[in-house]
Motif scaffolding. Structure first.
Motif, short mmCIF file in Angstrom:
data_model
loop_
_atom_site.label_atom_id
_atom_site.label_comp_id
_atom_site.label_asym_id
_atom_site.label_seq_id
_atom_site.Cartn_x
_atom_site.Cartn_y
_atom_site.Cartn_z
N GLN A 216 -41.99 -82.36 -91.31
CA GLN A 216 -42.61 -82.35 -89.63
C GLN A 216 -41.55 -81.75 -88.66
O GLN A 216 -42.47 -80.38 -88.10
CB GLN A 216 -43.69 -83.30 -88.82
N ASP A 217 -40.70 -82.35 -88.42
CA ASP A 217 -39.85 -81.96 -86.78
C ASP A 217 -38.07 -81.09 -87.59
O ASP A 217 -37.61 -81.33 -86.96
CB ASP A 217 -39.03 -83.61 -86.78
N LEU A 218 -37.78 -80.86 -89.08
CA LEU A 218 -36.80 -80.63 -89.31
C LEU A 218 -36.29 -79.59 -88.27
O LEU A 218 -35.29 -79.60 -88.20
CB LEU A 218 -37.51 -79.18 -90.58
N GLU A 219 -37.04 -78.36 -87.94
CA GLU A 219 -36.27 -77.52 -87.64
C GLU A 219 -36.16 -78.01 -86.30
O GLU A 219 -35.06 -77.93 -85.56
CB GLU A 219 -37.40 -76.28 -87.05
N SER A 284 -43.81 -80.56 -99.49
CA SER A 284 -43.34 -79.27 -99.04
C SER A 284 -42.61 -79.42 -98.11
O SER A 284 -43.18 -79.45 -96.83
CB SER A 284 -44.31 -78.47 -100.05
N ARG A 285 -41.33 -78.94 -97.73
CA ARG A 285 -40.63 -78.38 -96.26
C ARG A 285 -41.45 -77.85 -96.01
O ARG A 285 -41.52 -77.59 -94.46
CB ARG A 285 -39.06 -78.03 -96.85
N ASP A 286 -42.27 -76.29 -96.67
CA ASP A 286 -42.88 -75.24 -95.50
C ASP A 286 -44.27 -75.92 -94.94
O ASP A 286 -44.85 -75.14 -94.72
CB ASP A 286 -43.19 -74.25 -96.57
N GLU A 287 -44.52 -76.87 -95.62
CA GLU A 287 -46.29 -77.11 -95.14
C GLU A 287 -46.06 -78.88 -94.12
O GLU A 287 -46.31 -79.74 -94.71
CB GLU A 287 -46.90 -78.49 -96.74
#
Length: 318
Positions: A216-219, A284-287
Motif C-alpha cells: 500500500q505504501d510503496l511510493e 499485485s504491486r499495482d493494486e
C-alpha cells in the motif's frame, strides 16, 4: 439507513485502513476516539493476528496432552492480553514514528502526527495498556511470565527497524508470533520443539502478510525513507510471499506431526494452505486496495487452521 445519514455518522478523521463506519467512529465518545484509534481498536485485524498464534499454540498443547479442548480461561486471557498489548505496541509505534507518519498519505491523519493528542497523553495511554497486559500475564505460571516479559525488548526496537533494514517485517514477526510460545508454556510451564517450530512458522507468516500490507505504501515509503520487504522483493514480491507461505505450511506440518495431530488438524492445515495460495495468486504491486483486503483475510486463514486444531482436540472425547 440512507447515504446522507451514513455520511453524517462517519468521523471525517476515519483512517484509510479502517472500515468506513466502524464502531469507534460511530459510537465512541469524541474525546476517546484518538486514543482508541492510536490503539488500533478501529482496526481489529492487528489483535486478531497477534491472538491467533496464542490460540493455535494452546490448542496444540491440548492435542499433545490428549485433552479435548485448550484451557478456556487461558484462551480468554490471551484475548484480553492481545487487545491490550496490540494497543500498547501500536501506541509506541506511533510515538516513535510520529514524524515519519506525517509524510505518508495513509498515516498522516493518525492522532499523533495530526495533532489530535500529545506525546505525553500517548505515553499515559500506553502505560495503562501495558498495565492491563501485566495483570493478564501475572495470571500464568512463572515460566510464562518471564517468557512474556522477554518479548518486550523486541517490541521496543521494532519501530526503529524500518529506518535501518528492508526487513522490519522479520522483527515484527518475532514480536507478533510470540504467542506461539506462550500458549504452550501456559499449559505446561515449559517449552518443547513443536511450539518452537510453530513459532518459526508464525514468524514467516507475519513476514508474508505484512509484505502484502506494505504494498500500500510503496511510493510514499520511498519518499519518506521508510524501508520494507515489499521494496526489497520488488517485482518478485508475489514469488517471495509464495515461498514464505510454502515454508509456513511446511513448518506447521512438522509441528502438527510432532504432537500426533489427526485428520481434522491436517484438514485445517490444508484449508489454511489453500487460503494462503489464494492470497498469493492475488498479489499485485499495482493494486494497493486489494493488498489491504488480502492482508485482512489472514484472520480467516488463521481461524481455518484453529478450527481444524480444535476439532482434532475434540477427538480426545471419543
Amino acid at each position: 439507513m440512507n447515504d446522507a445519514i451514513d455520511n453524517d455518522a462517519v468521523d471525517p478523521l476515519t483512517l484509510p485502513d479502517a472500515d468506513r463506519g466502524n464502531w469507534v467512529d460511530r459510537r465512541a465518545p469524541a474525546a476517546m476516539r484518538p486514543f482508541l484509534k492510536m490503539a488500533r481498536v478501529d482496526r481489529p485485524i492487528g489483535w486478531w493476528l497477534l491472538l491467533l498464534p496464542c490460540w493455535w499454540s494452546a490448542t496444540l498443547a491440548a492435542i499433545a496432552a490428549d485433552r479435548p479442548w485448550p484451557n478456556l480461561a487461558h484462551m480468554a486471557l490471551f484475548f484480553v492480553g492481545a487487545v491490550a498489548m496490540r494497543g500498547a505496541g501500536s501506541t509506541w509505534n506511533d510515538i516513535t514514528d510520529r514524524n515519519l507518519d506525517g509524510k505518508v498519505a495513509r498515516t498522516r491523519m493518525r492522532p499523533l502526527p495530526s495533532g489530535q493528542i500529545t506525546v505525553r497523553q500517548a505515553l499515559a495511554s500506553m502505560a495503562l495498556q501495558c498495565l492491563i497486559g501485566l495483570v493478564v500475564l501475572l495470571c500464568f505460571n512463572g515460566f510464562t511470565i518471564w517468557l512474556g516479559i522477554g518479548s518486550l525488548a523486541i517490541v521496543a526496537v521494532y519501530p526503529f527497524m524500518k529506518r535501518i533494514t528492508h526487513m522490519p517485517q522479520l522483527v515484527l514477526g518475532l514480536a507478533f508470533s510470540w504467542g506461539a510460545l506462550v500458549g504452550w508454556a501456559a499449559a505446561f510451564g515449559a517449552l518443547a520443539w513443536p511450539p518452537v517450530v510453530m513459532y518459526a512458522a508464525a514468524v514467516l507468516w507475519t513476514i508474508g502478510y505484512d509484505t502484502i500490507y506494505a504494498i500500500q505504501d510503496l511510493e510514499d515509503d520511498e519518499i519518506a525513507g521508510i524501508k520494507s520487504s515489499a521494496q526489497l522483493f520488488g517485482a518478485h514480491v508475489q514469488a517471495a510471499v509464495g515461498a514464505l507461505y510454502a515454508a509456513v505450511v511446511a513448518l506447521l506440518a512438522l509441528a502438527l506431526w510432532g504432537v500426533g495431530t489427526g485428520f481434522a488438524g491436517w484438514l485445517g492445515l490444508a484449508g489454511f494452505a489453500g487460503h494462503l495460495a489464494w492470497q498469493t495468486s492475488g498479489i499485485s504491486r499495482d493494486e494497493p486496495v486489494r493488498s489491504l483486503a488480502l492482508f485482512r483475510s489472514n484472520r480467516d486463514a488463521g481461524l481455518i487452521l484453529l478450527a481444524g486444531l480444535l476439532a482434532d482436540a475434540l477427538t480426545a472425547l471419543l
